[in-house]
Design an enzyme around this catalytic site. Sequence first.
Site: not given
Length: 386
Positions: A243, A331
């Site tokens: 979704t 990161c």
Amino acid sequence: MTERPVYLDNMASTPVDPRVVEAMAPFWSTAFGNPHSVEHAFGWQADEAVERAAASVAALIGADADEIIFTAGATEANNLAILGLAHRAPAGRRRMLVSAVEHKSVLAAARAAAGRYGTIVEVIPVDAEGRIDLDRLAGMISEDVICVVAMAVNNEIGTVQDIPAVAAICATADVHLVCDAVQAPLGVDLDVDRCKIPLLVLSAHKIYGPKGIGALYVRRDVQNMIEPQVYGGGQQRGLRAGTLPTPLCVGFGTAAELLGTEEAIGERAMIASLRDHFEDGLRRLGHPVVINGGGASRHPGNSNVRFRGRDGRDLIAALQPRFAVSSGSACSSGIVEPSHVLRAIGLTGEEANSSVRFSFGRFTTEADVAAAMEALSDAIFSDEAA
């Protein structure tokens, strides 16, 4: 009075523009429907908003809405492109060429492809400014290559790659180009059709949009060559199930639209002017500094500075808690090691560790730059006096 915090880490993440927040607001509350619910008005409303967002993101790079696959971020998009291509690669294509200065999500995905599918990963060298050696790439390219992975604008040193030239070399052997363009929208114009780019990665939180959403552009004729990495209800043309988060999609689309406004047209020049003023001030401090990589062709907000004879982490610590700057990529899970990007352009471990990245953006002011200069001067010379 407490001094105002100064944010100079825009290449790690940009602040969300208030106009983006405003556009997202209804989709957290009144327009909360599932965009994949096709049987009622709440679903139709959400689906229409997602389609508008996809069109806006597509327009940013000269693509069509049905070529945009929303993901949870650029890391997922890089994984989908690299692992998806490797999974469905023809038997005769086993090699993958990856530039030496790619984001860690690209390097990790390439290693995963080697482990899962036996892909042979080869590194494309770069010059002292971080640009791909086009002659070496041309010598490496052949019909046994799955893809070439090359970022448009480097996240650590701001170097702008000659992506059209890289794409032209890829075309000689019908090789796919995967372009990590996360930092590109604030630095350069990229048109996927004109530049002949079949796969391109974007991220909302690098363009004043929300965190948690990115996109992979996949040209229509390449979509059946990608194996999905997330399975479920077959959403997004079967390439990425799940979704879709309507508010985040809307935020991404709004941020992309804002980059096309009249105000944004002069933004790059304004930011570059602040960056240049900052670097000129650094040179006048009296401590030897070197600007890493990029040269004349550099992201307007990027300044990766090597402070000769100093430890960059000590300087960053001295600027706390008021100033947000970094040693490079955000990161790296807290791992302290020399930047692979700085090592790839020829720096020693000591030189890499003496470097600090400052990155300027839409909301950076002249006062921020002046304050940073003063704090750096204090940090450098008070330590030297000690």
